[in-house]
Design an enzyme around this catalytic site. Structure first.
Site, PDB file in Angstrom:
ATOM      1  N   HIS A  45       0.839  -1.205   0.000  1.00 52.03           N
ATOM      2  CA  HIS A  45       0.000   0.000   0.000  1.00 52.03           C
ATOM      3  C   HIS A  45       0.871   1.252   0.000  1.00 52.03           C
ATOM      4  CE1 HIS A  45      -4.215  -1.502   1.374  1.00 52.03           C
ATOM      5  NE2 HIS A  45      -3.664  -2.327   0.507  1.00 52.03           N
ATOM      6  N   TYR A  72      -9.173   5.240   8.007  1.00 51.79           N
ATOM      7  CA  TYR A  72      -9.268   5.498   9.448  1.00 51.79           C
ATOM      8  C   TYR A  72     -10.295   6.624   9.614  1.00 51.79           C
ATOM      9  CZ  TYR A  72      -4.844   2.932  10.176  1.00 51.79           C
ATOM     10  OH  TYR A  72      -3.866   1.969  10.229  1.00 51.79           O
ATOM     11  N   PRO A 100      -3.755  -0.299  18.997  1.00 55.23           N
ATOM     12  CA  PRO A 100      -3.530  -0.722  17.611  1.00 55.23           C
ATOM     13  C   PRO A 100      -3.614   0.387  16.564  1.00 55.23           C
ATOM     14  CG  PRO A 100      -5.673  -1.472  18.389  1.00 55.23           C
ATOM     15  CD  PRO A 100      -4.974  -0.888  19.569  1.00 55.23           C
ATOM     16  N   LYS A 149       1.402  -0.707  15.023  1.00 63.57           N
ATOM     17  CA  LYS A 149       2.813  -0.849  15.379  1.00 63.57           C
ATOM     18  C   LYS A 149       3.159  -2.117  16.188  1.00 63.57           C
ATOM     19  CE  LYS A 149       4.587   2.752  13.525  1.00 63.57           C
ATOM     20  NZ  LYS A 149       4.381   2.292  12.157  1.00 63.57           N
ATOM     21  N   TYR A 188       4.182   6.220  10.290  1.00 60.47           N
ATOM     22  CA  TYR A 188       3.330   5.080   9.906  1.00 60.47           C
ATOM     23  C   TYR A 188       4.141   4.036   9.132  1.00 60.47           C
ATOM     24  CZ  TYR A 188      -0.926   2.598   8.496  1.00 60.47           C
ATOM     25  OH  TYR A 188      -1.900   1.643   8.319  1.00 60.47           O
TER      26      TYR A 188
HETATM   27  P1  FAD Z   1       2.040 -12.659  21.099  1.00 58.69           P
HETATM   28  O1  FAD Z   1       1.547 -12.653  19.720  1.00 58.69           O
HETATM   29  O2  FAD Z   1       1.102 -12.352  22.214  1.00 58.69           O
HETATM   30  O3  FAD Z   1       2.677 -14.096  21.343  1.00 58.69           O
HETATM   31  C1  FAD Z   1       3.043 -14.558  22.616  1.00 58.69           C
HETATM   32  C2  FAD Z   1       2.927 -16.074  22.638  1.00 58.69           C
HETATM   33  O4  FAD Z   1       3.381 -16.539  23.915  1.00 58.69           O
HETATM   34  C3  FAD Z   1       1.483 -16.552  22.509  1.00 58.69           C
HETATM   35  O5  FAD Z   1       1.395 -17.498  21.478  1.00 58.69           O
HETATM   36  C4  FAD Z   1       1.134 -17.106  23.869  1.00 58.69           C
HETATM   37  O6  FAD Z   1       0.228 -18.194  23.785  1.00 58.69           O
HETATM   38  C5  FAD Z   1       2.498 -17.556  24.371  1.00 58.69           C
HETATM   39  N1  FAD Z   1       2.584 -17.596  25.827  1.00 58.69           N
HETATM   40  C6  FAD Z   1       2.027 -16.756  26.734  1.00 58.69           C
HETATM   41  N2  FAD Z   1       2.337 -17.129  27.982  1.00 58.69           N
HETATM   42  C7  FAD Z   1       3.103 -18.235  27.880  1.00 58.69           C
HETATM   43  C8  FAD Z   1       3.722 -19.087  28.840  1.00 58.69           C
HETATM   44  N3  FAD Z   1       3.601 -18.861  30.149  1.00 58.69           N
HETATM   45  N4  FAD Z   1       4.425 -20.141  28.384  1.00 58.69           N
HETATM   46  C9  FAD Z   1       4.550 -20.359  27.044  1.00 58.69           C
HETATM   47  N5  FAD Z   1       3.977 -19.594  26.094  1.00 58.69           N
HETATM   48  C10 FAD Z   1       3.266 -18.545  26.513  1.00 58.69           C
HETATM   49  N6  FAD Z   1      -1.217  -5.097  16.416  1.00 58.69           N
HETATM   50  C11 FAD Z   1      -1.335  -4.424  15.292  1.00 58.69           C
HETATM   51  O7  FAD Z   1      -0.316  -3.924  14.788  1.00 58.69           O
HETATM   52  N7  FAD Z   1      -2.581  -4.304  14.708  1.00 58.69           N
HETATM   53  C12 FAD Z   1      -3.712  -4.907  15.244  1.00 58.69           C
HETATM   54  O8  FAD Z   1      -4.794  -4.820  14.703  1.00 58.69           O
HETATM   55  C13 FAD Z   1      -3.599  -5.609  16.427  1.00 58.69           C
HETATM   56  N8  FAD Z   1      -4.681  -6.197  17.005  1.00 58.69           N
HETATM   57  C14 FAD Z   1      -4.521  -6.871  18.194  1.00 58.69           C
HETATM   58  C15 FAD Z   1      -5.612  -7.471  18.819  1.00 58.69           C
HETATM   59  C16 FAD Z   1      -5.462  -8.152  20.047  1.00 58.69           C
HETATM   60  C17 FAD Z   1      -6.656  -8.804  20.721  1.00 58.69           C
HETATM   61  C18 FAD Z   1      -4.177  -8.212  20.647  1.00 58.69           C
HETATM   62  C19 FAD Z   1      -3.998  -8.920  21.983  1.00 58.69           C
HETATM   63  C20 FAD Z   1      -3.100  -7.630  19.998  1.00 58.69           C
HETATM   64  C21 FAD Z   1      -3.254  -6.962  18.780  1.00 58.69           C
HETATM   65  N9  FAD Z   1      -2.172  -6.365  18.104  1.00 58.69           N
HETATM   66  C22 FAD Z   1      -2.313  -5.690  16.977  1.00 58.69           C
HETATM   67  C23 FAD Z   1      -0.846  -6.461  18.595  1.00 58.69           C
HETATM   68  C24 FAD Z   1      -0.039  -7.566  17.881  1.00 58.69           C
HETATM   69  O9  FAD Z   1      -0.875  -8.628  17.534  1.00 58.69           O
HETATM   70  C25 FAD Z   1       1.023  -7.969  18.855  1.00 58.69           C
HETATM   71  O10 FAD Z   1       1.840  -6.825  19.086  1.00 58.69           O
HETATM   72  C26 FAD Z   1       1.870  -9.144  18.384  1.00 58.69           C
HETATM   73  O11 FAD Z   1       1.108 -10.317  18.396  1.00 58.69           O
HETATM   74  C27 FAD Z   1       3.068  -9.299  19.319  1.00 58.69           C
HETATM   75  O12 FAD Z   1       3.707 -10.506  19.086  1.00 58.69           O
HETATM   76  P2  FAD Z   1       4.433 -11.262  20.249  1.00 58.69           P
HETATM   77  O13 FAD Z   1       5.033 -12.470  19.630  1.00 58.69           O
HETATM   78  O14 FAD Z   1       5.284 -10.329  21.017  1.00 58.69           O
HETATM   79  O15 FAD Z   1       3.265 -11.672  21.291  1.00 58.69           O
HETATM   80  C1  DHB Z   2      -5.241  -3.388  11.076  1.00 56.53           C
HETATM   81  C2  DHB Z   2      -5.146  -3.113  12.394  1.00 56.53           C
HETATM   82  C3  DHB Z   2      -4.654  -1.897  12.789  1.00 56.53           C
HETATM   83  O1  DHB Z   2      -4.523  -1.606  14.076  1.00 56.53           O
HETATM   84  C4  DHB Z   2      -4.284  -0.935  11.884  1.00 56.53           C
HETATM   85  O2  DHB Z   2      -3.843   0.265  12.321  1.00 56.53           O
HETATM   86  C5  DHB Z   2      -4.368  -1.226  10.563  1.00 56.53           C
HETATM   87  C6  DHB Z   2      -4.860  -2.464  10.153  1.00 56.53           C
HETATM   88  C7  DHB Z   2      -5.786  -4.697  10.646  1.00 56.53           C
HETATM   89  O3  DHB Z   2      -6.089  -5.534  11.511  1.00 56.53           O
HETATM   90  O4  DHB Z   2      -5.925  -4.914   9.443  1.00 56.53           O
END
Ligand code: FAD
Ligand code: DHB
Length: 393
Positions: free
Chosen positions: A72, A203, A295, A299, A386
């Site tokens: 994009h 947005y 979100p 980021k 962004y």
């Molecule tokens: P996570 O993806 O949380 O992975 C952590 C992993 O560790 C999980 O699989 C979990 O099961 C595992 N774990 C936890 N505790 C333990 C334990 N004790 N032992 C072993 N394993 C364990 N970001 C965006 O940019 N846009 C979005 O739209 C967006 N939507 C989101 C919606 C939700 C509901 C959430 C919670 C987050 C969202 N985020 C979004 C943020 C983004 O998804 C996260 O920043 C990203 O997943 C971070 O990755 P991570 O690997 O650090 O953590």
């Molecule tokens: C999406 C989520 C976001 O937080 C964003 O800023 C842009 C896209 C998504 O889930 O597609």
């Protein structure tokens, strides 16, 4: 079992780190509390910065992302019924973002791990981390299948276990400082197999609250509406969601909106959070384990990727004989993290409706948004943040 690096968590942070270490010949095990299906069932992020795209290429998992992801060049702000385009490419010297879902990326990383024969323990229960203030840390867990207890001896522990994980919680309280802001609303998200309403993300700021029109492909859409924290997803039928979304879009978008049954619907609360530092002896925190962004700026996943980029380089340097990288890990990451925290907080403040805001502050925020969209400097600041700030290392 003995490995060089024990990685806790098989989200994007843990899996990308595992792949980068494997490429560098460093052996690692990944322990994940849930099943692969559960991990893949969580619908989360959708937008990748160029640095994250480059990192996935470096990790050798970029093929499907380039084939199926959607580059994009810009996005639109819809403010009280008027559209304003943020020309990302034009404002940043040609930079783009890639729309590619976290689920797909996670699947690619899982497949790469499996085909390289790398060890991942799913359903690892009661994971605990020990002796990370020594040179011989250990991780214990119970196998979810047979219930047997195991101990892993390692050089380093990577805490990639998300916001509710065990790693940050295992650090003595007096060794860590937390910075937090909780917002009084969440995002209700709906995924549907319908074509996106527009070629670019929209947005929207309205009196009824924020809305976002996003996508996963040309045939799959992701929409969000701001809801009060008290809302329950069970109270939102698909029809109710589509009706509310329509009220927050302009006639042009409503004319093109294709609705359909939801594949997934969930509410995510919004929070800003940073834990400092991110290194405790031989334990390193990365991704959501160390920080959360609302979100709005897209980021969260990108920060997880850039943390493990820095961590993998630090560990590679360590095994080549230098401790400089691991000594600087926390400060290097935090510098970038705070800029993304600031941007995500700022976007959230500008685009959401706040209950009980001081009317003066609300007017000042509205004026700031008006300034941003009508000023080249304002649009450039938004675009630069962004698409992702450049690395300073
Ligand atoms: P996570 O993806 O949380 O992975 C952590 C992993 O560790 C999980 O699989 C979990 O099961 C595992 N774990 C936890 N505790 C333990 C334990 N004790 N032992 C072993 N394993 C364990 N970001 C965006 O940019 N846009 C979005 O739209 C967006 N939507 C989101 C919606 C939700 C509901 C959430 C919670 C987050 C969202 N985020 C979004 C943020 C983004 O998804 C996260 O920043 C990203 O997943 C971070 O990755 P991570 O690997 O650090 O953590
Ligand atoms: C999406 C989520 C976001 O937080 C964003 O800023 C842009 C896209 C998504 O889930 O597609």
């Amino acid at each position: 079992m003995r490995v060089q690096v024990a990685i806790v968590g098989a989200g994007p942070a843990g899996l990308i780190l595992g792949q980068l270490l494997h490429k560098a010949g460093i052996d690692a095990v990944v322990l994940e509390a849930h099943t692969p299906e559960y991990v893949l069932g969580r619908i989360r992020a959708g937008v990748l910065e160029q640095v994250a795209v480059d990192l996935l290429d470096e990790a050798g998992v970029g093929r499907r992302m380039h084939a199926e992801g959607l580059p994009h060049d810009g996005f639109e702000l819809l403010i009280e019924g008027r559209r304003h385009r943020i020309d990302l490419a034009g404002l940043t010297g040609g930079k783009q973002v890639m729309v590619y879902g976290q689920t797909e990326l996670t699947k690619d990383l899982m497949d790469a791990r499996a085909s390289a024969g790398l060890k991942t323990v799913y359903e690892a229960k009661d994971v605990s981390v020990h002796d990370f203030d020594t040179k011989r840390p250990r991780v214990r867990y119970r196998n979810g299948g047979d219930g047997q207890s195991h101990e892993i001896e390692c050089d380093f522990i990577a805490g990639c276990d998300g916001f509710h994980g065990v790693c940050r919680a295992s650090v003595p309280k007096n060794a860590i400082a937390n910075f937090e802001r909780v917002y009084p609303f969440g995002w209700l998200g709906l995924l549907s197999d319908t074509p996106p309403v527009s070629g670019e993300l929209i947005y929207a700021k309205t009196e009824r609250g924020f809305a976002l029109c996003s996508m996963r492909s040309h045939t799959r859409s992701r929409y969000y509406v701001q809801v009060p924290l008290t809302e329950k997803v069970e109270n939102w039928s698909d029809d109710k969601f589509w009706d509310e979304l329509r009220k927050r879009l302009d006639p042009q978008a409503n004319g093109r909106l294709v609705t359909g049954p939801s594949i997934e619907k969930s509410i995510a609360p919004l929070r800003s959070f940073v834990a400092e530092p991110m290194r405790f002896g031989r334990l390193f925190l990365a991704g959501d384990a160390a920080h959360i962004v609302p979100p709005t700026g897209a980021k969260g996943l990108n920060l997880a990727a850039t943390d493990v980029r820095t961590l993998s380089r630090a560990l590679i340097e360590f095994y080549a004989g230098s401790e400089t990288g691991i000594d600087h890990y926390s400060a290097r990451c935090l510098r970038r993290i705070w800029k993304a925290e600031r941007f995500s907080w700022w976007m959230t403040m500008l685009l959401h409706t706040f209950p009980d805001t001081n009317p003066f502050e609300q007017r000042a925020l509205d004026a700031e948004l008006d300034y941003v969209v009508h000023s080249l400097a304002g649009r450039t600041t938004m675009a630069e943040n962004y698409v992702g700030l450049p690395f300073e290392d």
